[in-house]
Design a protein around this motif. Structure first.
Motif, PDB file in Angstrom:
ATOM      1  N   TYR A 119       0.840  -1.191   0.000  1.00 54.04           N
ATOM      2  CA  TYR A 119       0.000   0.000   0.000  1.00 54.04           C
ATOM      3  C   TYR A 119       0.873   1.237   0.000  1.00 54.04           C
ATOM      4  O   TYR A 119       2.070   1.184   0.299  1.00 54.04           O
ATOM      5  N   ARG A 120       0.260   2.364  -0.346  1.00 59.06           N
ATOM      6  CA  ARG A 120       0.993   3.625  -0.432  1.00 59.06           C
ATOM      7  C   ARG A 120       0.012   4.759  -0.138  1.00 59.06           C
ATOM      8  O   ARG A 120      -1.137   4.727  -0.590  1.00 59.06           O
ATOM      9  N   PHE A 121       0.488   5.759   0.594  1.00 59.45           N
ATOM     10  CA  PHE A 121      -0.300   6.947   0.905  1.00 59.45           C
ATOM     11  C   PHE A 121       0.387   8.175   0.317  1.00 59.45           C
ATOM     12  O   PHE A 121       1.612   8.252   0.303  1.00 59.45           O
ATOM     13  N   GLN A 122      -0.408   9.132  -0.129  1.00 60.88           N
ATOM     14  CA  GLN A 122       0.127  10.437  -0.501  1.00 60.88           C
ATOM     15  C   GLN A 122      -0.862  11.481  -0.029  1.00 60.88           C
ATOM     16  O   GLN A 122      -2.038  11.440  -0.393  1.00 60.88           O
ATOM     17  N   ARG A 123      -0.376  12.399   0.778  1.00 55.83           N
ATOM     18  CA  ARG A 123      -1.264  13.444   1.296  1.00 55.83           C
ATOM     19  C   ARG A 123      -1.058  14.743   0.538  1.00 55.83           C
ATOM     20  O   ARG A 123       0.028  15.018   0.027  1.00 55.83           O
ATOM     21  N   THR A 124      -2.122  15.514   0.470  1.00 57.65           N
ATOM     22  CA  THR A 124      -2.055  16.871  -0.055  1.00 57.65           C
ATOM     23  C   THR A 124      -2.765  17.764   0.939  1.00 57.65           C
ATOM     24  O   THR A 124      -3.701  17.342   1.605  1.00 57.65           O
ATOM     25  N   GLY A 125      -2.322  18.981   1.046  1.00 57.00           N
ATOM     26  CA  GLY A 125      -2.930  19.898   1.999  1.00 57.00           C
ATOM     27  C   GLY A 125      -2.532  19.571   3.418  1.00 57.00           C
ATOM     28  O   GLY A 125      -1.475  18.996   3.671  1.00 57.00           O
ATOM     29  N   TRP A 126      -3.422  19.915   4.351  1.00 60.25           N
ATOM     30  CA  TRP A 126      -3.150  19.717   5.768  1.00 60.25           C
ATOM     31  C   TRP A 126      -4.404  19.227   6.473  1.00 60.25           C
ATOM     32  O   TRP A 126      -5.477  19.217   5.892  1.00 60.25           O
ATOM     33  N   MET A 127      -4.252  18.818   7.723  1.00 63.14           N
ATOM     34  CA  MET A 127      -5.369  18.252   8.487  1.00 63.14           C
ATOM     35  C   MET A 127      -6.627  19.094   8.354  1.00 63.14           C
ATOM     36  O   MET A 127      -6.559  20.320   8.355  1.00 63.14           O
ATOM     37  N   GLU A 128      -7.745  18.397   8.278  1.00 62.93           N
ATOM     38  CA  GLU A 128      -9.087  18.980   8.192  1.00 62.93           C
ATOM     39  C   GLU A 128      -9.349  19.711   6.883  1.00 62.93           C
ATOM     40  O   GLU A 128     -10.473  20.069   6.594  1.00 62.93           O
ATOM     41  N   ASP A 129      -8.302  19.951   6.077  1.00 61.22           N
ATOM     42  CA  ASP A 129      -8.481  20.692   4.844  1.00 61.22           C
ATOM     43  C   ASP A 129      -7.896  19.959   3.634  1.00 61.22           C
ATOM     44  O   ASP A 129      -8.124  20.353   2.512  1.00 61.22           O
ATOM     45  N   GLY A 130      -7.142  18.887   3.873  1.00 60.67           N
ATOM     46  CA  GLY A 130      -6.463  18.185   2.793  1.00 60.67           C
ATOM     47  C   GLY A 130      -7.104  16.852   2.475  1.00 60.67           C
ATOM     48  O   GLY A 130      -8.201  16.528   2.949  1.00 60.67           O
ATOM     49  N   SER A 131      -6.389  16.075   1.675  1.00 58.51           N
ATOM     50  CA  SER A 131      -6.863  14.746   1.310  1.00 58.51           C
ATOM     51  C   SER A 131      -5.691  13.767   1.333  1.00 58.51           C
ATOM     52  O   SER A 131      -4.526  14.165   1.298  1.00 58.51           O
ATOM     53  N   ILE A 132      -6.044  12.498   1.381  1.00 61.55           N
ATOM     54  CA  ILE A 132      -5.055  11.426   1.377  1.00 61.55           C
ATOM     55  C   ILE A 132      -5.469  10.432   0.310  1.00 61.55           C
ATOM     56  O   ILE A 132      -6.578   9.897   0.352  1.00 61.55           O
ATOM     57  N   GLN A 133      -4.574  10.225  -0.653  1.00 61.36           N
ATOM     58  CA  GLN A 133      -4.820   9.227  -1.676  1.00 61.36           C
ATOM     59  C   GLN A 133      -4.138   7.942  -1.233  1.00 61.36           C
ATOM     60  O   GLN A 133      -3.004   7.957  -0.743  1.00 61.36           O
ATOM     61  N   VAL A 134      -4.836   6.818  -1.406  1.00 66.83           N
ATOM     62  CA  VAL A 134      -4.330   5.519  -0.980  1.00 66.83           C
ATOM     63  C   VAL A 134      -4.356   4.583  -2.175  1.00 66.83           C
ATOM     64  O   VAL A 134      -5.336   4.535  -2.910  1.00 66.83           O
ATOM     65  N   TRP A 135      -3.257   3.846  -2.354  1.00 63.66           N
ATOM     66  CA  TRP A 135      -3.163   2.835  -3.403  1.00 63.66           C
ATOM     67  C   TRP A 135      -2.903   1.487  -2.762  1.00 63.66           C
ATOM     68  O   TRP A 135      -2.208   1.404  -1.749  1.00 63.66           O
ATOM     69  N   VAL A 136      -3.424   0.427  -3.352  1.00 65.39           N
ATOM     70  CA  VAL A 136      -3.015  -0.942  -3.024  1.00 65.39           C
ATOM     71  C   VAL A 136      -2.608  -1.588  -4.338  1.00 65.39           C
ATOM     72  O   VAL A 136      -3.159  -1.282  -5.401  1.00 65.39           O
ATOM     73  N   TYR A 137      -1.605  -2.474  -4.245  1.00 61.05           N
ATOM     74  CA  TYR A 137      -1.075  -3.077  -5.464  1.00 61.05           C
ATOM     75  C   TYR A 137      -0.384  -4.389  -5.146  1.00 61.05           C
ATOM     76  O   TYR A 137      -0.205  -4.742  -3.981  1.00 61.05           O
ATOM     77  N   GLU A 138       0.005  -5.106  -6.213  1.00 59.53           N
ATOM     78  CA  GLU A 138       0.601  -6.424  -6.030  1.00 59.53           C
ATOM     79  C   GLU A 138       2.029  -6.317  -5.517  1.00 59.53           C
ATOM     80  O   GLU A 138       2.590  -5.226  -5.436  1.00 59.53           O
ATOM     81  N   ASN A 139       2.609  -7.447  -5.228  1.00 57.67           N
ATOM     82  CA  ASN A 139       3.935  -7.536  -4.613  1.00 57.67           C
ATOM     83  C   ASN A 139       5.039  -7.208  -5.622  1.00 57.67           C
ATOM     84  O   ASN A 139       5.746  -8.076  -6.107  1.00 57.67           O
ATOM     85  N   THR A 140       5.155  -5.934  -5.956  1.00 52.03           N
ATOM     86  CA  THR A 140       6.200  -5.436  -6.845  1.00 52.03           C
ATOM     87  C   THR A 140       6.417  -3.971  -6.489  1.00 52.03           C
ATOM     88  O   THR A 140       5.781  -3.456  -5.582  1.00 52.03           O
ATOM     89  N   SER A 141       7.279  -3.309  -7.187  1.00 51.16           N
ATOM     90  CA  SER A 141       7.463  -1.885  -6.914  1.00 51.16           C
ATOM     91  C   SER A 141       6.230  -1.120  -7.389  1.00 51.16           C
ATOM     92  O   SER A 141       5.528  -1.538  -8.315  1.00 51.16           O
ATOM     93  N   PHE A 142       5.984   0.009  -6.769  1.00 51.52           N
ATOM     94  CA  PHE A 142       4.827   0.818  -7.124  1.00 51.52           C
ATOM     95  C   PHE A 142       4.892   1.231  -8.595  1.00 51.52           C
ATOM     96  O   PHE A 142       3.889   1.217  -9.305  1.00 51.52           O
TER      97      PHE A 142
END
Length: 97
Positions: free
Chosen positions: A28-51
């Motif tokens: 899995y991988r997370f990437q945040r944009t913005g800041w708490m209460e005002d931002g977003s977090i994108q989440v990915w899941v993927y197979e057993n290899t590099s992103f």
């Protein structure tokens, strides 16, 4: 019973803007944009290899709020149940006979 992603909380996402992780072969991988209460977090899941090489990728974006973090934990638990995991191991070529 505790979940695999109970460590995720609002402050966790202040540590880095991009965070990769795994549970065995479940990646899995997370990437945040913005800041708490005002931002977003994108989440990915993927197979057993590099992103960068992954082909079987699923992604969702959640608000960076208490409710959004709860949704991230639930989504990741669901994806882990669907995709499964195995203990991480380095595959070796078969021995020559």
């Amino acid at each position: 019973m505790s979940g695999h992603f109970d460590f995720l909380n609002m402050n966790f996402f202040t540590k880095a803007s991009v965070y990769p992780g795994s549970i065995g072969t479940f990646r899995y991988r997370f990437q945040r944009t913005g800041w708490m209460e005002d931002g977003s977090i994108q989440v990915w899941v993927y197979e057993n290899t590099s992103f960068e090489l992954a082909q079987d990728v699923e992604t969702e974006t959640f608000p960076w709020t208490e409710e959004g973090v709860e949704q991230i934990r639930a989504w990741l638990e669901q994806k882990l149940a669907e995709r499964g995991t195995e203990p991480y191991r380095i595959p070796y070529p078969p021995k020559k006979k």
